[in-house]
Scaffold this active site. Structure first.
Site, short mmCIF file in Angstrom:
data_model
loop_
_atom_site.label_atom_id
_atom_site.label_comp_id
_atom_site.label_asym_id
_atom_site.label_seq_id
_atom_site.Cartn_x
_atom_site.Cartn_y
_atom_site.Cartn_z
N HIS A 252 -36.16 50.73 -35.33
CA HIS A 252 -36.00 51.84 -34.37
C HIS A 252 -36.49 53.17 -34.93
O HIS A 252 -35.69 53.97 -35.43
CB HIS A 252 -34.52 51.99 -34.01
N CYS B 247 -37.80 47.03 -31.07
CA CYS B 247 -36.67 46.09 -31.02
C CYS B 247 -36.68 45.23 -29.75
O CYS B 247 -37.45 44.29 -29.65
CB CYS B 247 -35.36 46.83 -31.21
N GLU C 9 -37.17 55.68 -33.32
CA GLU C 9 -36.60 56.76 -32.49
C GLU C 9 -35.23 57.20 -32.98
O GLU C 9 -34.67 58.17 -32.50
CB GLU C 9 -36.52 56.30 -31.02
#
Lengths: 187, 291
Positions: free
Chosen positions: A168, A78, A170
């Protein structure tokens, strides 16, 4: 092996948790003195304008740029993708410029445009893609490999040892992209 | 609000972590804040210090003024609505605000009920003085929490009190045995499931920022060392002598909040800090709004 995680602002702890699960050592990079002895670098999500200014003010900009140009593997998510991009379509301020792509910031609009979907990412099948006020890629250089697209917009690329993602990984609990990145750091 | 949307809204707060959210009243101030490294701005007509000075009823800002700020910057734009005023919230959602602050800084519109934030797609941040208030707001649909502090004073004492209390209560909940959690939930007047999350994770289920009275880089670093995940600065910046320089110094102090040497450098020659007033000197205690 040790991975550096840029920790000037944003969601860096989420990346740390995944590396902990994978049993990989890491260090938070907040200043120039932290940027040493690493085999790979993660540029996390957050606000690219803030991160871009801070890496300059803290003297990290040139170090990071030259390390990536010399082959340091990087995983950018991002805001991280925006830091790497050579050009930004709707912003005159550019940052590290190591990745030959053009990105559009806030390409899906404001928070009400944030969304979740699924797609293949390169060889990784059916990966959950979390987009939060996300950018997408509007142009890629000739040697850039497209890893993922959503509605004909490019959202993931690979160029040498640089992986740039508009979403994302994560935030998903799915470690496969991080495993792939760690593999880049070993070989 | 769907579970997915709620996760995306909590996710946006995660992206703001380690950052500074600044109160701004004009597009010009918004640009100064963005240039200084704000991770988001809070658009409002009057900063809390001026709301105190003006007295009377303070309400949601003019949508046109908020739109002007949305056009001026590329970072997320937040705005405040009154506690319980769900129509002000609907208006802010209609102009596609990135985050709504259901805020005790404005005059409460409802002295019993907060907004049912689960009915909205747009995310909400709410103030809290302790764990009970925080978990009640989360149950109502807030996807981010901030300490209340005492806004518009330039006095950090209340923010410190609130974050210390919340963290101490969290440590207490972690130390309880699981069969004691039911009684604790009753005492705190919060749902058992949220308390169980705190017990298992040792933190709130959403991001927690500090707010209310932060005026210097040292104040901001203090809140970070006390466990805040980021900082709101309201009156502290644009009520000071050199807003651009002070804002930039606070941003850098939040990034390197344990590096006293760096914070010492950042704290030099910032010009005058906002004068500030003690909570004992003021008539309106905003933190008592909304329980």
């Amino acid at each position: 092996m040790r991975i550096g995680i840029l920790a000037v602002q944003g969601a860096f702890i989420e990346h740390e948790k995944i590396l902990e699960k994978l049993g990989v050592d890491y260090v938070e990079i907040r200043q120039k003195k932290d940027f040493t002895g690493i085999d790979g670098l993660i540029l996390p999500g957050g606000e690219s304008t803030v991160q871009g200014k801070l890496i300059k003010k803290l003297g990290l900009h040139e170090e990071i740029k030259s390390s990536i140009e010399n082959g340091l593997p990087v995983l950018a998510t991002c805001a991280g993708l925006i830091l790497l991009a050579q050009n930004i379509e709707n912003d005159s301020t550019v940052h590290l410029r190591t990745l030959p792509v053009t990105v559009k910031r806030n390409a899906y609009g404001r928070q009400l445009g944030s969304f979740l979907t699924n797609s293949n990412v390169g060889e990784i099948a059916d990966f959950p893609l979390v987009f939060i006020r996300a950018p997408y890629i509007t142009k890629v250089g000739s040697k850039v490999r497209v890893l993922a697209s959503v509605d004909n917009n490019i959202v993931g690329v690979e160029y040498g040892k640089q992986i740039g993602l508009a979403f994302h990984p994560e935030m998903t609990g799915d470690n496969r992209i991080h495993e792939r990145f760690i593999h880049n750091c070993i070989s | 609000m769907s579970t997915t949307q709620y996760d995306l809204n909590k996710g946006l707060a995660q992206m703001l972590k380690g950052g500074v959210i600044m109160d701004v009243t004009t597009p010009e101030q918004a640009r100064i804040a963005e240039e200084a490294g704000a991770c988001a701005v809070m658009a409002l007509e009057r900063i809390p210090a001026d709301i105190r000075a003006a007295g009377g009823v303070s309400r949601m800002s003019d949508p046109k003024m908020i739109k002007g700020i949305q056009e001026a910057v590329s970072i997320p734009v937040m705005a405040k609505c009154r506690i319980g005023h769900f129509v002000e919230a609907q208006i802010l959602e209609a102009i596609e605000i990135d985050y709504i602050d259901e805020s005790e800084v404005l005059s409460p519109a409802d002295d019993v009920y907060h907004i049912d934030k689960t009915k909205f797609k747009v995310p909400f941040v709410c103030g809290a003085r302790d764990l009970g208030e925080a978990l009640r707001r989360i149950q109502e649909g807030a996807s981010m929490i901030r300490t209340k502090g005492e806004p518009g004073t330039g006095d950090v004492v209340q923010a410190v009190r609130h974050i210390r209390k919340m963290n101490s209560e969290i440590r207490n909940v972690v130390s309880l045995s699981t069969d004691e959690l039911f009684e604790k939930a009753k005492q705190l007047q919060v749902p058992y499931e949220l308390l169980l999350y705190v017990h298992e994770h040792g933190k709130l289920p959403v991001v927690n920022f500090a707010a209310g009275g932060v005026a210097t880089p040292a104040d901001a670093a203090l809140m970070m060392q006390l466990g805040a995940e980021g900082v709101f600065v309201g009156s502290g910046i644009f009520k000071s002598g050199n807003p651009a320089k002070r804002a930039s110094a606070i941003v850098q102090a939040v990034t390197n909040y344990t590096d006293a040497k760096l914070i010492a450098e950042l704290s030099q020659n910032l010009g005058e800090a906002m004068v500030g007033i003690n909570p004992s000197e003021i008539k309106i205690i905003m933190e008592e709004r909304g329980k």
